[in-house]
Design a protein around this motif. Structure first.
Motif, mmCIF file in Angstrom:
data_model
loop_
_atom_site.group_PDB
_atom_site.id
_atom_site.type_symbol
_atom_site.label_atom_id
_atom_site.label_comp_id
_atom_site.label_asym_id
_atom_site.label_seq_id
_atom_site.Cartn_x
_atom_site.Cartn_y
_atom_site.Cartn_z
ATOM 1 N N ASP A 40 -1.960 23.712 15.189
ATOM 2 C CA ASP A 40 -1.276 24.841 15.822
ATOM 3 C C ASP A 40 -1.715 26.148 15.154
ATOM 4 O O ASP A 40 -2.072 27.117 15.845
ATOM 5 N N ASP A 41 -1.718 26.174 13.828
ATOM 6 C CA ASP A 41 -2.131 27.381 13.092
ATOM 7 C C ASP A 41 -3.564 27.789 13.421
ATOM 8 O O ASP A 41 -3.910 28.967 13.353
ATOM 9 N N GLN A 42 -4.402 26.808 13.772
ATOM 10 C CA GLN A 42 -5.810 27.073 14.104
ATOM 11 C C GLN A 42 -6.006 27.337 15.606
ATOM 12 O O GLN A 42 -7.135 27.395 16.085
ATOM 13 N N SER A 43 -4.901 27.462 16.338
ATOM 14 C CA SER A 43 -4.906 27.755 17.783
ATOM 15 C C SER A 43 -5.572 26.672 18.632
ATOM 16 O O SER A 43 -6.123 26.944 19.693
ATOM 17 N N ILE A 44 -5.482 25.420 18.173
ATOM 18 C CA ILE A 44 -6.001 24.288 18.945
ATOM 19 C C ILE A 44 -4.988 23.854 19.992
ATOM 20 O O ILE A 44 -5.338 23.325 21.040
ATOM 21 N N GLY A 45 -3.728 24.058 19.701
ATOM 22 C CA GLY A 45 -2.646 23.691 20.606
ATOM 23 C C GLY A 45 -1.356 24.273 20.087
ATOM 24 O O GLY A 45 -1.351 25.066 19.146
ATOM 25 N N VAL A 46 -0.255 23.838 20.712
ATOM 26 C CA VAL A 46 1.070 24.318 20.321
ATOM 27 C C VAL A 46 1.905 23.122 19.890
ATOM 28 O O VAL A 46 2.077 22.166 20.656
ATOM 29 N N PHE A 47 2.414 23.194 18.652
ATOM 30 C CA PHE A 47 3.237 22.111 18.115
ATOM 31 C C PHE A 47 4.680 22.573 18.014
ATOM 32 O O PHE A 47 4.983 23.562 17.360
ATOM 33 N N ASP A 48 5.555 21.848 18.689
ATOM 34 C CA ASP A 48 6.999 22.048 18.604
ATOM 35 C C ASP A 48 7.555 20.781 17.965
ATOM 36 O O ASP A 48 7.521 19.712 18.587
ATOM 37 N N GLU A 49 8.020 20.887 16.726
ATOM 38 C CA GLU A 49 8.453 19.690 15.991
ATOM 39 C C GLU A 49 9.540 18.913 16.723
ATOM 40 O O GLU A 49 9.654 17.700 16.562
ATOM 41 N N SER A 50 10.319 19.573 17.571
ATOM 42 C CA SER A 50 11.358 18.861 18.325
ATOM 43 C C SER A 50 10.757 18.028 19.460
ATOM 44 O O SER A 50 11.423 17.150 20.005
ATOM 45 N N GLY A 51 9.495 18.318 19.834
ATOM 46 C CA GLY A 51 8.847 17.590 20.902
ATOM 47 C C GLY A 51 9.245 18.050 22.294
ATOM 48 O O GLY A 51 8.797 17.498 23.292
ATOM 49 N N ALA A 52 10.072 19.086 22.379
ATOM 50 C CA ALA A 52 10.559 19.552 23.676
ATOM 51 C C ALA A 52 9.524 20.370 24.443
ATOM 52 O O ALA A 52 9.510 20.363 25.666
ATOM 53 N N THR A 53 8.670 21.090 23.726
ATOM 54 C CA THR A 53 7.651 21.915 24.366
ATOM 55 C C THR A 53 6.334 21.707 23.633
ATOM 56 O O THR A 53 6.243 20.923 22.696
#
Length: 136
Positions: A13-26
């Motif tokens: 996520d920090d490297q802009s490869i994707g978006v990580f939402d630890e809750s898994g909702a988004t």
């Protein structure tokens, strides 16, 4: 401390490869699951660690992970994203993926490139990447 899979997801996520939402909702980076949506997604799976050698020694500092990358019906979409991940993780060493995370002595790809593993029932192409790590 978060699991190594969460640390890798946060790093991607920090490297802009994707978006990580630890809750898994988004987002589109997930831990231990690759849900049916969104089409383009990344799943990070702890995969059991290095091969046992019969000595019963502690192998906790030798984790392995599998990363599945799913794209759309054009195989290049997933292949390009998988290659970006491979290039970031292969040879990562002497630092942590995230502040306060596990110290990564070394991260090595099991294969020399992402592996195409076919497509799913919706004709979305998938690639697999496997890494062996040494951590402190």
């Amino acid at each position: 401390m978060d699991s190594l899979a969460v640390q890798i997801a946060t790093y991607l996520d920090d490297q802009s490869i994707g978006v990580f939402d630890e809750s898994g909702a988004t987002g589109d980076i997930f831990i231990a699951i690759l849900p049916s949506a969104p089409d383009e997604a990344i799943g990070i799976f702890p995969s059991g660690g290095y091969k046992a050698d019969g000595t019963r020694q502690d192998r906790s500092g030798l984790p392995t992970v599998q990363i599945l990358v799913r794209g759309d019906q054009d195989p290049r979409t997933a292949e390009d994203r998988a290659q970006l991940i491979y290039d970031l993780l292969e040879g990562f060493h002497a630092e942590s993926f995230v502040s306060g995370g596990n110290y990564i002595v070394d991260c090595r790809g099991v294969q020399s490139a992402p592996v195409h593993i076919g497509h799913d029932e919706n004709m979305r192409h998938r690639y697999s990447l496997n890494f062996m790590l040494r951590t402190k």
